[in-house]
Design an enzyme around this catalytic site. Structure first.
Site, PDB file in Angstrom:
ATOM      1  N   GLU A 119       0.750  -1.224   0.151  1.00  0.00           N
ATOM      2  CA  GLU A 119      -0.045  -0.120   0.075  1.00  0.00           C
ATOM      3  C   GLU A 119       0.909   1.291   0.049  1.00  0.00           C
ATOM      4  OE1 GLU A 119      -2.556  -0.408   3.267  1.00  0.00           O
ATOM      5  OE2 GLU A 119      -3.897  -1.828   2.338  1.00  0.00           O
ATOM      6  N   HIS A 142      -2.486   3.395   9.175  1.00  0.00           N
ATOM      7  CA  HIS A 142      -3.629   2.642   8.797  1.00  0.00           C
ATOM      8  C   HIS A 142      -3.754   1.419   9.717  1.00  0.00           C
ATOM      9  CE1 HIS A 142      -6.335  -0.098   6.972  1.00  0.00           C
ATOM     10  NE2 HIS A 142      -5.560  -0.956   6.388  1.00  0.00           N
ATOM     11  N   HIS A 144      -6.889  -1.260  12.085  1.00  0.00           N
ATOM     12  CA  HIS A 144      -8.176  -2.048  12.126  1.00  0.00           C
ATOM     13  C   HIS A 144      -8.902  -1.943  13.371  1.00  0.00           C
ATOM     14  CE1 HIS A 144      -5.858  -4.770   8.713  1.00  0.00           C
ATOM     15  NE2 HIS A 144      -6.400  -3.650   8.110  1.00  0.00           N
ATOM     16  N   HIS A 214     -13.317  -2.588   6.572  1.00  0.00           N
ATOM     17  CA  HIS A 214     -11.659  -2.612   6.462  1.00  0.00           C
ATOM     18  C   HIS A 214     -10.875  -2.224   7.477  1.00  0.00           C
ATOM     19  CE1 HIS A 214      -7.849  -2.394   3.650  1.00  0.00           C
ATOM     20  NE2 HIS A 214      -7.646  -2.993   5.012  1.00  0.00           N
TER      21      HIS A 214
END
Length: 269
Positions: A119, A142, A144, A214
């Site tokens: 990513e 990023h 979760h 996500h």
């Protein structure tokens, strides 16, 4: 092999702070297996000696051309690496990379040949936009968060600013410490251009973006700042879900109470 960090206090402190955040992501249950990514622009902490270091890897294409990043340096979590390991051994589970003059490829400078996340193009695209707009933000995270991801499975919460208003209303600190709220990006394939482009659009108005089904993507002054914003939003989500588990819909702060908070603390409307 000596670490690039030896004798470089500011760079070492920044990477150790990033490792600390990686530990928090794991401890919160937000970073299963190799889930999540962190990328930090460390260009301002790079000295001339590092700039003249030879690469320890071949050049690798980014997948896009980003003129704003020519000559920049980033510390990146490695692909397939775990946050719990990065927390303990940041230079064995991440690497410092240098963007080449073509602005379309990078090479690893130190410490080991640990290739960044798949990513990386989306992370670097955000960093390029931050530099282009003169933003002081230097980190992207990023991860979760369980409750926020769960809430993204409810269609109503994906409507513009519905979740922002709900989370703000759960506890005053959320609006105070995440005053721009939470953007939402509809589901798109991980690592895809569609996801990157949609995230860039939402980051024009928000510091934290929820990726449907996500996770979240946040920008901040550093990795800790980005984490803090996710953390306060996650706390509000926990409060909401706890109330629902007790059998009632939480009342939340009223519009008048939130307006007062914004006025007194000079927050965005």
């Amino acid at each position: 092999m000596d670490s690039i960090l030896n004798g470089r206090g500011a760079l070492q402190a920044e990477i150790e702070k990033t490792a600390e955040v990686a530990g928090y992501l794991w401890q919160n249950g937000w970073a299963e297996r190799n889930g999540g990514n962190i990328t930090v622009n460390v260009t301002g902490l790079i000295d001339d000696a590092i700039r003249h270091l030879p690469a320890i890897s071949e050049a690798k294409p980014i997948g896009t051309t980003l003129p704003e990043l020519r000559g920049c340096y980033f510390y990146c979590k490695g692909t397939g690496k775990r946050m719990r390991d990065l927390a303990r051994w940041p230079m064995q589970n991440g690497a410092v990379v240098r963007i080449l003059d073509d602005c379309a490829s990078y090479e690893i400078v130190a410490d080991e040949v640990v290739w960044p996340t798949s990513e990386l193009p989306s992370h670097l695209s955000v960093h390029a936009r931050l530099l282009a707009t003169g933003s002081p933000y230097r980190a992207t995270v990023h991860t979760h968060p369980i409750e926020l991801v769960a809430m993204s499975h409810h269609r109503k919460f994906l409507e513009k600013d519905v979740l922002t208003r709900l989370l703000w209303s759960m506890i005053p600190e959320t609006k105070a410490f995440c005053p721009l709220g939470l953007g939402v990006v509809p589901y798109a394939l991980s690592g895809s251009n569609a996801l990157a482009e949609a995230t860039l659009r939402e980051l024009e108005d928000y510091d934290v973006v929820l990726w449907e089904k996500h996770g979240v993507f946040a920008k901040g002054l550093d990795a800790m700042d980005a984490f803090d914003q996710i953390d306060v939003l996650s706390k509000s989500a926990k409060i909401y879900i706890a109330a629902r588990q007790m059998g009632f819909e939480p009342e939340g702060m009223s519009s008048e109470q939130m307006a007062e908070l914004s006025r007194v603390f000079r927050l965005p409307k």
